[in-house]
Design a protein around this motif. Structure first.
Motif, PDB file in Angstrom:
ATOM      1  N   LEU A  26       2.021  35.367  18.423  1.00  0.00           N
ATOM      2  CA  LEU A  26       1.590  35.840  17.111  1.00  0.00           C
ATOM      3  C   LEU A  26       2.610  36.844  16.600  1.00  0.00           C
ATOM      4  N   VAL A  37       0.741  35.311  23.590  1.00  0.00           N
ATOM      5  CA  VAL A  37      -0.647  35.055  23.971  1.00  0.00           C
ATOM      6  C   VAL A  37      -0.656  33.904  24.976  1.00  0.00           C
ATOM      7  N   THR A  55      -5.566  32.169  23.719  1.00  0.00           N
ATOM      8  CA  THR A  55      -6.409  33.348  23.914  1.00  0.00           C
ATOM      9  C   THR A  55      -5.511  34.573  24.064  1.00  0.00           C
ATOM     10  N   ARG A  56      -6.082  35.726  23.836  1.00  0.00           N
ATOM     11  CA  ARG A  56      -5.301  36.955  23.935  1.00  0.00           C
ATOM     12  C   ARG A  56      -4.823  37.211  25.363  1.00  0.00           C
ATOM     13  N   LEU A 152      -5.030  35.011  15.535  1.00  0.00           N
ATOM     14  CA  LEU A 152      -5.345  34.043  16.583  1.00  0.00           C
ATOM     15  C   LEU A 152      -6.106  32.845  16.020  1.00  0.00           C
ATOM     16  N   ASN A 156      -5.058  28.917  16.441  1.00  0.00           N
ATOM     17  CA  ASN A 156      -5.927  27.920  17.072  1.00  0.00           C
ATOM     18  C   ASN A 156      -6.292  26.780  16.123  1.00  0.00           C
TER      19      ASN A 156
END
Length: 220
Positions: A26, A37, A55-56, A152, A156
């Motif tokens: 990101l 990420v 996901t983070r 995010l 996604n």
């Protein structure tokens, strides 16, 4: 010669999961900083039907959240989940009797599946997801290389578009797409999704003081 047994994948039996070595990223809209990420990948054994999301972190809430969204994506639950012995889900690495994180065990019981950690340094135990990760890196991450994402959710959403294209792509070896094989093999054999969402909880070790008060150890 080193011998290995060919795995036979029954419909609805196993889902293989892992994180990709290559990572999406990101961009911080304020500072312009590039933030790496994680990419979670799951694949059904019989059909190669694939799920992926960013996901983070690889921490337990993200780990379990990815599993829950993966099963929702599949529309059902496989009999077992084969995972690497990541610290997130496996607290005691062992070749024969690994210890699972208690919350991970509770999640598995809630959705109605069994966790089967792969043996350490035995990539063939989870060869399906090893290949699925390579495919995801090639067909998803490579196509994101020159795209910028500031949130995010946007990342996604784009991964979901590319994932749909991947699952619709015809595989020469099988003369069918992942989605076609999924509808034919895995989907009818999956167990139903739970009717209630999983309630996440963390377990902590407590010690009893001399005055009978409980002291919580906050170290992770």
């Amino acid at each position: 010669h080193r011998l290995s047994m060919r795995q036979t994948h029954r419909a609805g039996e196993k889902t293989f999961v892992d994180y990709a070595g290559q990572k999406p990223h990101l961009v911080d809209p304020t500072t312009g900083e590039v933030i790496e990420v994680e990419l979670f990948v799951g694949v059904l054994g019989a059909s190669n039907y694939t799920f992926a999301e960013a996901t983070r972190t690889q921490q337990l809430p993200d780990w379990l959240g990815s599993h829950a969204r993966m099963f929702h994506f599949f529309g059902g639950v496989s009999t077992a989940v084969v995972c690497d012995q990541l610290k997130t889900g496996v607290t005691v690495p062992c070749r024969y009797e690994p210890g699972l994180h208690r919350t991970f065990e509770e999640f598995a019981a809630h959705v109605g599946t069994t966790i089967l950690p792969a043996r350490p340094k035995k990539p063939r135990d989870k060869g399906k997801v090893e290949v699925a990760v390579q495919v995801a890196e090639r067909w998803i991450l490579a196509r994101l290389r020159n795209e910028r994402f500031f949130a995010l959710g946007a990342l996604n959403a784009r991964i979901a578009e590319l994932l749909e294209d991947l699952n619709q792509r015809r595989m020469r070896q099988y003369a069918a797409s992942r989605r076609e094989l999924f509808e034919r093999l895995d989907r009818p054999a999956l167990r139903p999704l739970p009717t209630t969402p999983f309630v996440y909880g963390e377990w902590k070790r407590a010690t009893l003081n001399v005055d009978y008060h409980v002291e919580i150890d906050h170290h992770y």
